[in-house]
Design a protein around this motif. Structure first.
Motif, PDB file in Angstrom:
ATOM      1  N   LEU A   1       0.837  -1.208   0.000  1.00  0.00           N
ATOM      2  CA  LEU A   1       0.000   0.000   0.000  1.00  0.00           C
ATOM      3  C   LEU A   1       0.871   1.257   0.000  1.00  0.00           C
ATOM      4  CD1 LEU A   1      -3.235   0.606   1.972  1.00  0.00           C
ATOM      5  CD2 LEU A   1      -1.462   2.336   2.002  1.00  0.00           C
ATOM      6  N   LEU A   2       1.905   1.252   0.822  1.00  0.00           N
ATOM      7  CA  LEU A   2       2.772   2.434   0.908  1.00  0.00           C
ATOM      8  C   LEU A   2       3.586   2.633  -0.366  1.00  0.00           C
ATOM      9  CD1 LEU A   2       4.038   2.060   4.578  1.00  0.00           C
ATOM     10  CD2 LEU A   2       2.456   3.785   3.702  1.00  0.00           C
ATOM     11  N   ASP A   3       3.756   1.557  -1.150  1.00  0.00           N
ATOM     12  CA  ASP A   3       4.489   1.663  -2.410  1.00  0.00           C
ATOM     13  C   ASP A   3       3.605   2.094  -3.574  1.00  0.00           C
ATOM     14  OD1 ASP A   3       6.866   0.965  -1.247  1.00  0.00           O
ATOM     15  OD2 ASP A   3       6.723  -1.163  -1.741  1.00  0.00           O
ATOM     16  N   THR A   4       2.300   2.251  -3.327  1.00  0.00           N
ATOM     17  CA  THR A   4       1.413   2.722  -4.392  1.00  0.00           C
ATOM     18  C   THR A   4       1.871   4.102  -4.868  1.00  0.00           C
ATOM     19  OG1 THR A   4      -0.453   1.540  -3.401  1.00  0.00           O
ATOM     20  CG2 THR A   4      -0.973   3.266  -5.001  1.00  0.00           C
ATOM     21  N   PRO A   5       2.125   4.261  -6.160  1.00  0.00           N
ATOM     22  CA  PRO A   5       2.615   5.559  -6.636  1.00  0.00           C
ATOM     23  C   PRO A   5       1.607   6.669  -6.347  1.00  0.00           C
ATOM     24  CG  PRO A   5       2.892   3.862  -8.317  1.00  0.00           C
ATOM     25  CD  PRO A   5       2.043   3.264  -7.241  1.00  0.00           C
ATOM     26  N   PRO A   6       2.038   7.748  -5.735  1.00  0.00           N
ATOM     27  CA  PRO A   6       1.114   8.858  -5.473  1.00  0.00           C
ATOM     28  C   PRO A   6       0.808   9.627  -6.752  1.00  0.00           C
ATOM     29  CG  PRO A   6       3.322   9.469  -4.800  1.00  0.00           C
ATOM     30  CD  PRO A   6       3.394   8.029  -5.237  1.00  0.00           C
ATOM     31  N   LEU A   7      -0.244  10.427  -6.690  1.00  0.00           N
ATOM     32  CA  LEU A   7      -0.585  11.282  -7.817  1.00  0.00           C
ATOM     33  C   LEU A   7       0.496  12.355  -7.947  1.00  0.00           C
ATOM     34  CD1 LEU A   7      -2.987  11.764  -9.840  1.00  0.00           C
ATOM     35  CD2 LEU A   7      -3.740  13.542  -8.268  1.00  0.00           C
TER      36      LEU A   7
ATOM     37  N   ALA B   1      -0.693  20.163 -14.270  1.00  0.00           N
ATOM     38  CA  ALA B   1       0.080  21.327 -13.820  1.00  0.00           C
ATOM     39  C   ALA B   1      -0.652  22.110 -12.739  1.00  0.00           C
ATOM     40  CB  ALA B   1       0.390  22.236 -15.013  1.00  0.00           C
ATOM     41  N   ILE B   2      -1.873  21.670 -12.406  1.00  0.00           N
ATOM     42  CA  ILE B   2      -2.662  22.325 -11.363  1.00  0.00           C
ATOM     43  C   ILE B   2      -2.555  21.488 -10.087  1.00  0.00           C
ATOM     44  CG2 ILE B   2      -4.951  23.192 -10.729  1.00  0.00           C
ATOM     45  CD1 ILE B   2      -5.681  23.118 -13.708  1.00  0.00           C
ATOM     46  N   GLY B   3      -2.288  22.102  -8.976  1.00  0.00           N
ATOM     47  CA  GLY B   3      -2.255  21.359  -7.718  1.00  0.00           C
ATOM     48  C   GLY B   3      -3.599  20.715  -7.433  1.00  0.00           C
ATOM     49  N   SER B   4      -3.584  19.552  -6.767  1.00  0.00           N
ATOM     50  CA  SER B   4      -4.826  18.810  -6.527  1.00  0.00           C
ATOM     51  C   SER B   4      -5.843  19.653  -5.766  1.00  0.00           C
ATOM     52  CB  SER B   4      -4.527  17.526  -5.748  1.00  0.00           C
ATOM     53  OG  SER B   4      -3.747  16.641  -6.516  1.00  0.00           O
ATOM     54  N   ALA B   5      -5.392  20.339  -4.716  1.00  0.00           N
ATOM     55  CA  ALA B   5      -6.328  21.141  -3.925  1.00  0.00           C
ATOM     56  C   ALA B   5      -6.971  22.221  -4.784  1.00  0.00           C
ATOM     57  CB  ALA B   5      -5.603  21.757  -2.736  1.00  0.00           C
ATOM     58  N   GLU B   6      -6.176  22.857  -5.629  1.00  0.00           N
ATOM     59  CA  GLU B   6      -6.705  23.896  -6.512  1.00  0.00           C
ATOM     60  C   GLU B   6      -7.651  23.297  -7.546  1.00  0.00           C
ATOM     61  OE1 GLU B   6      -7.238  27.734  -8.055  1.00  0.00           O
ATOM     62  OE2 GLU B   6      -6.272  27.077  -6.206  1.00  0.00           O
ATOM     63  N   LEU B   7      -7.291  22.132  -8.074  1.00  0.00           N
ATOM     64  CA  LEU B   7      -8.125  21.488  -9.092  1.00  0.00           C
ATOM     65  C   LEU B   7      -9.512  21.180  -8.540  1.00  0.00           C
ATOM     66  CD1 LEU B   7      -8.414  20.173 -11.908  1.00  0.00           C
ATOM     67  CD2 LEU B   7      -7.558  18.052 -10.892  1.00  0.00           C
ATOM     68  N   TYR B   8      -9.581  20.678  -7.293  1.00  0.00           N
ATOM     69  CA  TYR B   8     -10.873  20.294  -6.731  1.00  0.00           C
ATOM     70  C   TYR B   8     -11.697  21.504  -6.281  1.00  0.00           C
ATOM     71  CZ  TYR B   8      -8.973  15.628  -7.041  1.00  0.00           C
ATOM     72  OH  TYR B   8      -8.424  14.461  -7.521  1.00  0.00           O
ATOM     73  N   HIS B   9     -11.082  22.690  -6.282  1.00  0.00           N
ATOM     74  CA  HIS B   9     -11.874  23.910  -6.115  1.00  0.00           C
ATOM     75  C   HIS B   9     -12.589  24.267  -7.405  1.00  0.00           C
ATOM     76  CE1 HIS B   9      -9.367  24.966  -2.430  1.00  0.00           C
ATOM     77  NE2 HIS B   9     -10.614  24.992  -2.030  1.00  0.00           N
ATOM     78  N   HIS B  10     -12.084  23.767  -8.518  1.00  0.00           N
ATOM     79  CA  HIS B  10     -12.658  24.078  -9.835  1.00  0.00           C
ATOM     80  C   HIS B  10     -13.507  22.943 -10.383  1.00  0.00           C
ATOM     81  CE1 HIS B  10     -10.424  27.857 -10.739  1.00  0.00           C
ATOM     82  NE2 HIS B  10      -9.593  27.363  -9.836  1.00  0.00           N
TER      83      HIS B  10
END
Length: 602
Positions: free
Chosen positions: A337-343, A423-432
């Protein structure tokens, strides 16, 4: 080794066939790194405990040798030996308590560390990873597998160490007393080893067959439980139960055929090293040696008292090795699980300008070999509704999930406000970009917290206003504690009610771009009407991408994209596509016929 159902059966694989664990031992060593210094310290105390546990027995033997030896010169040694025995007991209890306390505190810190680490890592993995695994898999790793390592860290590791050190210390003492009689006392050990080796022949193959048999019975259980409603509806309960019973009987027959001969050998091997057998060997050997003058009679006593300690820990070794194997398997799953590649996150995030969406030559494959999308290009203008339709497996859901970065495309790019979503940060993307899917996930927390998930700082007035807009406020006020009712404890919401909570959540998040997997597909008529009213409020003024399952719900869309085989084959309005007479026209005709058939049945 005592063979039971537990000792014969390895830990079952994850029921969903999840990630294959990394090599267990290496993973376990790596995961234990944060507490390794404390484990070493606990091991030192455990060595002291293992040695001091023998001290009282050695002292009794030495006391007997002193008292029974001729002459009075040894009388002055009685009290020092007795004091040493008492000190040994005190040191034993103290070192055991300290070692156990260290490992238990270390285990608590390790569990907290691992769960925090996994929770932080899971917050960075692609959302699509969760769609490929059920919640049971994640729960098993986070809860069960971490807990499984507790037995090794807090108990089994110390037991294994004591099981090795105690016989070695006993052996050293007996060799000091008389090495010849020590060899005689050790005679049962090779007999045990031979019986154990015979018992374990073909063990790996039997383990493989056990796993296969266990998987078959697990599948039969799941099939029987999940399909019980359909089975009873069609009167096939007896047949389905027979399949389950046959699977269970086959498993029982295999298990019995494997374990029954092992039980005989297990009993024989344990008899060789049992305390009565060791006592008999020690006493008989000592009697022979004393009768022949090879050893003083009083020197037989250490072998009678301490000889049993040579083999008593064998069972602890067996149980400890089981714990070690089980913990290693669990550690492998945690490591996987910890080796799962992050986004991947951009080093310098870009802010989108506007709410236009564009897919540019997007291709995607789940396995890297079979393409699901092929060179898809599509534009969504701000404030418009775009519907995706097509046969099952055409790529509709996959294309829609690429927009909120459930996955990243293999080729091409997806633009939000002119910026690539990567190229958009995840937090910013989910605001849009927001999304409302069919499979609604509600947390085991209050209804208010579920609605405010995207905006935890929202005031209660805002939450209630969005709930009213989503047509769910009245239902919430009927719950035992209203908005403070905990999902799964105070109440259980229906599918349609959960959808409306999800819509209220999306309304509160106020994302200008929305991905909507048709929320009414599984709703009852009453809920469908309420959901449609809520959706009308939700989509107003937003850029909307809809995965359409019922064509009648998207006839007013600004554009409809028809996917087939991973490509967009048609694009236009409802009227334009009907006039074209292509796949969409055929799907519409089939939809009309189904509606007419349903109406006739009513």
């Amino acid at each position: 080794m005592t063979i039971t159902a537990e000792t014969a059966a390895p830990a079952a694989p994850a029921p969903d066939g999840g990630d294959k664990p990394a090599p267990g031992r290496a993973a376990l060593i790596a995961l234990l790194a944060p507490i390794r210094p404390r484990l070493i310290t606990a091991a030192a105390f455990q060595v002291v405990y293992a040695v001091s546990a023998l001290v009282p027995f050695v002292c009794v033997a030495e006391l007997a040798r002193v008292l029974l030896s001729p002459g009075a010169g040894g009388a002055g040694r009685v009290w020092p030996i007795a004091a040493l025995a008492v000190a040994g007991l005190l040191v034993r209890f103290l070192s055991f308590g300290v070692a156990g306390a260290i490992t238990h505190f270390a285990d608590a810190d390790l569990q907290l560390h691992l769960r925090r680490r996994m929770a932080a890592h899971l917050s960075r993995v692609p959302l699509g990873w969760f769609g490929e695994r059920n919640s049971g898999h994640v729960k098993k790793v986070l809860q069960d597998d971490v807990r499984e390592m507790h037995h090794l860290v807090a108990h089994a590791a110390l037991d294994l160490l004591a099981a090795v050190v105690t016989p070695l210390a006993a052996l050293a003492y007996l060799l000091y007393v008389d090495w010849r009689l020590t060899l005689v006392v050790l005679i049962p050990v090779p007999l045990f080893a031979a019986a154990f080796a015979i018992m374990m022949r073909g063990y790996d193959e039997q383990m493989r067959r056990w796993s296969e048999a266990n998987s078959r019975i697990s599948s039969a259980v799941v099939e029987f439980v999940q399909g019980i409603a359909v089975i009873k509806t069609f009167g096939q309960t007896r047949r389905s139960y027979r399949r389950f019973a046959e699977a269970a009987d086959d498993f029982a027959d295999f298990f019995a055929a494997w374990v029954r001969p092992m039980l005989r050998l297990s009993g024989l091997s344990m008899a060789f090293i049992s305390p009565p057998a060791m006592l008999l060997v020690s006493a008989a050997g000592g009697a022979v040696f004393a009768a022949n003058g090879w050893i003083a009679p009083v020197d037989v006593l250490p072998f009678v008292l301490v000889g049993v300690a040579l083999t008593a820990p064998f069972l602890a070794l067996d149980m400890g090795s089981m714990r070690l194997r089980s913990a290693a398997e669990s550690a492998g799953r945690v490591a996987a699980l910890l080796d799962t590649p992050p986004l991947p996150e951009p080093e310098t995030p870009t802010r989108p300008i506007g709410h236009a969406v564009g897919f540019r030559d997007v291709s995607f494959s789940y396995d890297g070999a079979t393409p699901v999308l092929r060179k898809v290009s599509l534009s969504l203008e701000p404030g418009t509704v775009t519907a995706l339709v097509g046969p099952s497996g055409s790529g509709k859901s996959t294309l829609a999930k690429l927009l909120p970065r459930f996955y990243d495309p293999g080729e091409g790019e997806i633009l939000v406000g002119g910026a690539d979503v990567r190229a958009i940060g995840s937090a910013e993307l989910y605001h849009h970009v927001g999304f409302v899917l069919q499979d609604v996930q509600l947390l085991r927390t209050s209804v208010a917290d579920n609605i405010a998930l995207g905006r935890p700082e929202a005031e209660r007035e805002e939450i209630e206003r969005m709930a009213r807009a989503a047509q769910i406020h009245d239902r919430i006020t009927e719950l035992p504690r209203g908005y403070d009712s905990v999902i799964g404890e105070d109440t259980h919401l229906s599918g349609g009610e959960a959808q409306r909570v999800a819509i209220a959540r999306a309304l509160l998040a106020d994302a200008p771009i929305l991905v909507l997997d048709e929320a009414t597909a599984f709703a009852d008529p009453e809920s469908e009407s309420a959901i449609q009213d809520a959706l009308s409020t939700l989509v107003a003024g937003r850029t909307l991408l809809v995965i359409a399952h019922r064509l009648s719900t998207i006839t007013g869309a600004d554009q409809i994209a028809v996917l087939d085989g991973g490509r967009i084959t048609e694009r236009g309005t409802h009227d334009q596509l009907l006039a074209a007479g292509g796949l969409y026209a055929r799907m519409w005709a089939a939809h009309v016929r189904d509606d007419e058939r349903d109406w006739t049945r009513r």
